[in-house]
Design a protein around this motif. Structure first.
Motif, short mmCIF file in Angstrom:
data_model
loop_
_atom_site.label_atom_id
_atom_site.label_comp_id
_atom_site.label_asym_id
_atom_site.label_seq_id
_atom_site.Cartn_x
_atom_site.Cartn_y
_atom_site.Cartn_z
N UNK A 188 54.73 -18.47 55.34
CA UNK A 188 53.51 -19.28 55.45
C UNK A 188 53.84 -20.77 55.33
N UNK A 189 54.75 -21.12 54.41
CA UNK A 189 55.14 -22.53 54.25
C UNK A 189 55.82 -23.05 55.51
N UNK A 190 56.67 -22.23 56.14
CA UNK A 190 57.36 -22.64 57.36
C UNK A 190 56.36 -22.86 58.49
N UNK A 191 55.39 -21.94 58.64
CA UNK A 191 54.33 -22.10 59.64
C UNK A 191 53.57 -23.40 59.42
N UNK A 192 53.30 -23.69 58.15
CA UNK A 192 52.52 -24.89 57.82
C UNK A 192 53.26 -26.15 58.25
N UNK A 193 54.55 -26.22 57.94
CA UNK A 193 55.34 -27.38 58.36
C UNK A 193 55.47 -27.45 59.87
N UNK A 194 55.52 -26.28 60.51
CA UNK A 194 55.78 -26.23 61.95
C UNK A 194 54.56 -26.64 62.77
N UNK A 195 53.35 -26.21 62.37
CA UNK A 195 52.16 -26.48 63.18
C UNK A 195 51.05 -27.20 62.41
N UNK A 196 50.66 -26.69 61.23
CA UNK A 196 49.45 -27.20 60.58
C UNK A 196 49.60 -28.63 60.07
N UNK A 197 50.77 -28.94 59.51
CA UNK A 197 50.97 -30.31 59.02
C UNK A 197 50.93 -31.33 60.15
N UNK A 198 51.68 -31.11 61.26
CA UNK A 198 51.56 -32.07 62.37
C UNK A 198 50.18 -32.11 63.00
N UNK A 199 49.46 -30.97 63.00
CA UNK A 199 48.08 -30.98 63.52
C UNK A 199 47.20 -31.86 62.64
N UNK A 200 47.32 -31.69 61.33
CA UNK A 200 46.54 -32.53 60.41
C UNK A 200 46.86 -34.00 60.61
N UNK A 201 48.15 -34.29 60.81
CA UNK A 201 48.57 -35.68 61.06
C UNK A 201 47.95 -36.20 62.35
N UNK A 202 47.98 -35.38 63.39
CA UNK A 202 47.50 -35.82 64.71
C UNK A 202 45.99 -36.05 64.69
#
Length: 741
Positions: free
Chosen positions: A174-188
């Protein structure tokens, strides 16, 4: 509260009521009586749907949607419709209630959001092709209603905050998924505070030791740093008051993840990260004065402290494409410490904290709206030309999320946002697909430049087109945007398919002339006879005129020769594996895999050289069996997120004595006899075999790479601890060999 009478446990009931009241408090000023009635109705339905269900932690499941709704209301700033949808986001998936039930009870808007959230569930639980297809659905929903992804990010944030009770392998996934997609999405999308928390929480589970080490150092130095920032800001506060400016100052240190990223990227220690200090000045100015007031504040700050000219970032004159506006500068404070200062208005700060969610509140600001529309338009363009390669599709979108931005101008003075190092081709496709497809050349600031030219902020670009021009394959080497790449590939693919169709007809005509039937077996024989990959390549070459009459006549002379070539090619495709690359046998291994701790054949990944004691996982490759990587391998996050179904739990077990290779990076101040001291400690004092050593010095400092053979991690740590005590040695750390292919 009568609505909770179904809940048997009084403690659970009290906690649910308490959190529901907290949710209601977070809606103050956003919801009228009608809205509160809808929220209450959504709460009751969710309570019924999740009644008796517990989370892994043992708490009632209903607390999860309540907390997600609180994040949506308080931290993202969405309204009653989104709050109701957040409360209901798991109802359709986890209960007997249907989407039609939701639409009948709450209307079309809430139902559409719930539909999008339900479609997104399971995006990361399948193989990569299915992931990419579901991710496409996710993006389609974003382009339709941004609230879906905002609620999904809130859902992920609460899951990340409450992962302690999960098994380690699930935490890692779950942490890897978060770094891979959710964190950059939140940034964008502009949710910078949430993005930072997602990154910190992800690091907590992907690299727990690193996280704890940095967190403890921040905690130990926090009091001193806050005292320093107060001293730094005192002169600025006094001056701002004299200017009659209404303002707020927030002092902070950078996030754990951002400090870790700087340490890795710059190859420095925690103490050497020079801009851990940050201060934000928020002014309360009306829209017509806020830009001028921000520059007034900048002038005051730089009157007291010397700025670093390379660190000025003006996102007030040219906002980021996600609407972010702020003025950043880094100045030299007292005692030689660099301090980052962010200057923005109250309106800018709300948009910076809540991203596009705050856009609706300030919808009269067309710049923000145009930026949002432009980004969503790019998402739609990406979806119109889905890549056949699912992994590439996801990577292309991530590239768009991560890339830094530049702003360039059309000949008419219109501004366009593009990724850093974009080319004139990216600009052309950003203006219009038809312009991009027929680009003949480009002028930048009035001068003719190659299509591979790297644009810079402030450039004015003019595109020269010709209807006779068509995309070329080398264009793919020049473009950065996913839109340009997908349009070029689609055009090349269309041209290729047309030539394949033409070649099929040409080949059939030529074979008929030499009395050879165009059967599937003869086509396959020709493919192997000429050394092509597949029949499509054969037809393409025939259409291009590369497969000529002479070649076909030579083939026809001896069809048995064609069969012989085919058999030889089949043999060549299965070469015997060199002994050096044979799979490691279980008899000499010290690893077991999966929940049943089975012994399986494996190889140790060369990119990170795992040794006993390291946290590791197995990765099922397409042609080399299981490869074992360290959990902190540079490739771990990408593999675990994109190919979760191919990762296997791995665990070291006690077995017969084995030897493992480890790489050590050593840095310090050059001294006489340093190499002799290092080799003596390793070889003589510790009796460790050195596989290779290379130490180079320049201007009084040195850097060395040492490859040693050790028994396990404890053995390696002992070697590194001894080396740290050598006079002149500043740092000793384990080194990755490189990125995995």
């Amino acid at each position: 509260m009568d609505d909770t009478k179904q809940i048997q446990n009084d403690k659970d009931k009290a906690e649910i009521i308490n959190r529901y009241r907290a949710l209601l408090r977070s809606t103050e000023g956003k919801a009228d009586a009608k809205d509160k009635k809808m929220i209450r109705k959504a709460f009751n339905l969710a309570l019924d749907a999740h009644n008796g269900v517990k989370r892994k932690s043992g708490e009632p499941y209903i607390l999860h949607p309540i907390e997600v709704a609180i994040i949506v209301a308080r931290e993202i700033g969405l309204g009653p419709t989104s709050i109701a949808a957040a409360l209901l986001h798991d109802v359709v998936e986890d209960s007997d209630y249907t989407l039609e039930d939701i639409e009948r009870m709450f209307g079309e808007k809430v139902a559409r959001i719930i539909d999008g959230l339900t479609k997104m569930s399971g995006v990361f639980d399948q193989n990569i092709s299915a992931q990419a297809e579901n991710f496409r659905k996710l993006l389609l929903t974003i382009s339709d209603d941004l609230r879906v992804i905002l609620i999904k990010i809130a859902d992920r944030l609460h899951n990340m905050r409450t992962m302690e009770s999960m098994p380690h392998h699930k935490q890692l996934k779950i942490a890897s998924e978060t770094l891979f997609i959710f964190s950059p999405l939140a940034h964008r999308i502009g949710l910078y505070t949430i993005k930072s928390e997602l990154e910190d929480l992800s690091l907590k589970y992907t690299e727990p030791e690193v996280y704890r080490d940095i967190a403890l150092k921040i905690k130990a130095s926090r009091a001193g740093e806050m005292k320093y920032l107060k001293r730094f800001s005192s002169k600025i506060r006094d001056s701002l008051k004299r200017e009659d400016l209404e303002f707020t100052i927030k002092e902070r240190t950078k996030s754990i993840y951002s400090i870790r990223r700087k340490m890795v990227n710059q190859g420095v220690s925690f103490d050497e990260v020079y801009d851990k200090f940050a201060m934000r000045i928020i002014i309360d100015s009306p829209p017509e004065r806020e830009k001028a007031d921000c520059w007034r504040v900048y002038s005051i700050v730089t009157d007291f402290y010397r700025p670093n000219p390379d660190r000025l970032r003006d996102w007030i004159s040219a906002p980021k494409s996600n609407g972010y506006e702020s003025l950043h500068t880094t100045v030299m404070g007292p005692d030689g410490h660099w301090v980052e200062v962010q200057i923005r208005s109250k309106r800018m700060d709300e948009i910076a904290e809540k991203g596009y969610a705050a856009h609706w509140k300030y919808k009269e600001d067309r710049a923000t709206s145009d930026n949002l529309d432009q980004w969503l338009s790019r998402v739609r363009d990406l979806l119109e030309n889905p890549e056949s390669n699912a992994v590439e599709f996801v990577d292309n979108f991530k590239m768009q999320l991560f890339s830094d931005e530049i702003f360039v101008f059309t000949p008419q003075g219109d501004m366009r946002n593009l990724p850093k190092n974009a080319s004139p081709l990216d600009f052309a496709f950003d203006i219009h697909t038809d312009i991009g497809l027929h680009t003949l050349g480009a002028k930048v600031n009035g001068k003719l430049v190659p299509l591979s030219f790297n644009l810079k902020s402030g450039d004015q670009v003019e595109v020269i087109t010709s209807q006779k021009q068509k995309p070329k394959e080398d264009w793919l080497n020049y473009v950065k945007t996913s839109k340009a790449r997908s349009k070029i590939k689609q055009s090349l693919k269309d041209d290729y398919n047309k030539m394949v169709d033409k070649g099929r007809a040409v080949l059939e005509r030529k074979l008929n002339f030499i009395k050879v039937r165009m059967t599937e077996s003869n086509i396959q024989r020709m493919v192997n006879h000429f050394g092509y990959k597949n029949p499509q390549e054969l037809f393409y070459k025939a259409g291009m005129g590369i497969v000529d009459n002479k070649m076909l006549k030579d083939f026809a002379k001896d069809t048995q020769g064609g069969i012989y070539q085919y058999l030889r090619s089949k043999i060549r495709r299965q070469p015997s594996q060199p002994k050096s690359q044979q799979t490691v046998k279980t008899e000499s291994s010290t690893l077991v895999f999966g929940p049943n701790e089975e012994k399986l054949d494996f190889k140790l990944a060369k990119c990170c050289n795992p040794i006993p004691g390291d946290e590791v996982f197995g990765f099922l490759t397409s042609n080399e069996g299981i490869k074992v990587h360290r959990s902190d391998c540079p490739n771990a996050i990408s593999m675990q997120s994109k190919f979760a179904n191919r990762t296997i739990r791995a665990k070291w077990v006690q077995n017969e004595q084995s030897s493992f290779i480890a790489n050590i990076l050593i840095k310090g101040i050059d001294t006489v006899g340093l190499v002799n001291k290092v080799t003596q400690i390793i070889s003589n004092d510790l009796n460790v075999n050195i596989r290779s050593i290379g130490i180079s010095g320049e201007d009084g400092v040195f850097e060395g790479n040492i490859t040693v053979v050790v028994e396990d991690r404890v053995h390696l740590n002992n070697v590194m601890d001894k080396l740290k005590k050598v006079e002149g040695v500043v740092s000793v750390e384990r080194k990755f060999a490189g990125s995995a292919k």
